[in-house]
Design a protein around this motif. Structure first.
Motif, PDB file in Angstrom:
ATOM      1  N   PRO A   1      -3.417  -5.312   9.791  1.00 23.51           N
ATOM      2  CA  PRO A   1      -2.294  -5.160   8.854  1.00 23.51           C
ATOM      3  C   PRO A   1      -2.686  -4.327   7.641  1.00 23.51           C
ATOM      4  O   PRO A   1      -3.843  -4.323   7.242  1.00 23.51           O
ATOM      5  N   ASP A   2      -1.713  -3.619   7.110  1.00 25.18           N
ATOM      6  CA  ASP A   2      -1.952  -2.861   5.889  1.00 25.18           C
ATOM      7  C   ASP A   2      -1.930  -3.801   4.701  1.00 25.18           C
ATOM      8  O   ASP A   2      -1.148  -4.754   4.678  1.00 25.18           O
ATOM      9  N   PRO A   3      -2.746  -3.543   3.696  1.00 20.48           N
ATOM     10  CA  PRO A   3      -2.729  -4.391   2.501  1.00 20.48           C
ATOM     11  C   PRO A   3      -1.455  -4.168   1.698  1.00 20.48           C
ATOM     12  O   PRO A   3      -0.879  -3.078   1.706  1.00 20.48           O
ATOM     13  N   LYS A   4      -1.029  -5.195   1.015  1.00 19.71           N
ATOM     14  CA  LYS A   4       0.162  -5.127   0.170  1.00 19.71           C
ATOM     15  C   LYS A   4      -0.247  -5.032  -1.292  1.00 19.71           C
ATOM     16  O   LYS A   4      -1.249  -5.615  -1.705  1.00 19.71           O
ATOM     17  N   SER A   5       0.555  -4.338  -2.078  1.00 18.98           N
ATOM     18  CA  SER A   5       0.328  -4.290  -3.517  1.00 18.98           C
ATOM     19  C   SER A   5       0.575  -5.661  -4.123  1.00 18.98           C
ATOM     20  O   SER A   5       1.440  -6.398  -3.634  1.00 18.98           O
ATOM     21  N   PRO A   6      -0.170  -6.010  -5.182  1.00 18.46           N
ATOM     22  CA  PRO A   6       0.147  -7.252  -5.882  1.00 18.46           C
ATOM     23  C   PRO A   6       1.595  -7.220  -6.371  1.00 18.46           C
ATOM     24  O   PRO A   6       2.127  -6.149  -6.694  1.00 18.46           O
ATOM     25  N   GLU A   7       2.233  -8.373  -6.435  1.00 18.91           N
ATOM     26  CA  GLU A   7       3.664  -8.441  -6.753  1.00 18.91           C
ATOM     27  C   GLU A   7       4.014  -7.761  -8.079  1.00 18.91           C
ATOM     28  O   GLU A   7       4.958  -6.973  -8.149  1.00 18.91           O
ATOM     29  N   LEU A   8       3.275  -8.043  -9.139  1.00 17.24           N
ATOM     30  CA  LEU A   8       3.583  -7.423 -10.436  1.00 17.24           C
ATOM     31  C   LEU A   8       3.395  -5.909 -10.387  1.00 17.24           C
ATOM     32  O   LEU A   8       4.168  -5.167 -10.980  1.00 17.24           O
ATOM     33  N   ALA A   9       2.389  -5.446  -9.662  1.00 18.40           N
ATOM     34  CA  ALA A   9       2.163  -4.007  -9.521  1.00 18.40           C
ATOM     35  C   ALA A   9       3.290  -3.368  -8.719  1.00 18.40           C
ATOM     36  O   ALA A   9       3.712  -2.254  -9.013  1.00 18.40           O
ATOM     37  N   ARG A  10       3.786  -4.074  -7.708  1.00 19.46           N
ATOM     38  CA  ARG A  10       4.899  -3.555  -6.907  1.00 19.46           C
ATOM     39  C   ARG A  10       6.142  -3.417  -7.776  1.00 19.46           C
ATOM     40  O   ARG A  10       6.841  -2.406  -7.712  1.00 19.46           O
TER      41      ARG A  10
END
Length: 79
Positions: A1-10
């Protein structure tokens, strides 16, 4: 899986690249991961966690699998 950006950064639409130094064993499994260029703790953690789940085709030398070190760039983009 691809990593996800942290929620606040997104939410803030922050982008960038984490560079990881990755050790791959003879079986193609990740043995060790170190951050070579950081984007911040949340990004680094997510990039490391994702790469640790990846499998690789073993590198070959003279027809035999060998351990290698490689650099992996993980680019985070807004979703």
């Amino acid at each position: 899986p691809d990593p996800k950006s942290p929620e606040l950064a997104r939410q803030a639409r922050i982008t960038g690249t984490v560079v990881l130094a990755v050790a791959i064993n003879e079986k193609g499994t990740v043995d060790a991961v170190k951050v070579a260029r950081s984007l911040g703790p949340g990004f680094d953690h997510n990039a490391i966690a994702a790469v640790k789940t990846w499998g690789f085709a073993p590198a070959m030398r003279d027809g035999n699998p060998v351990a290698v070190q490689m650099t992996v760039e993980i680019t985070f983009k807004p979703d």
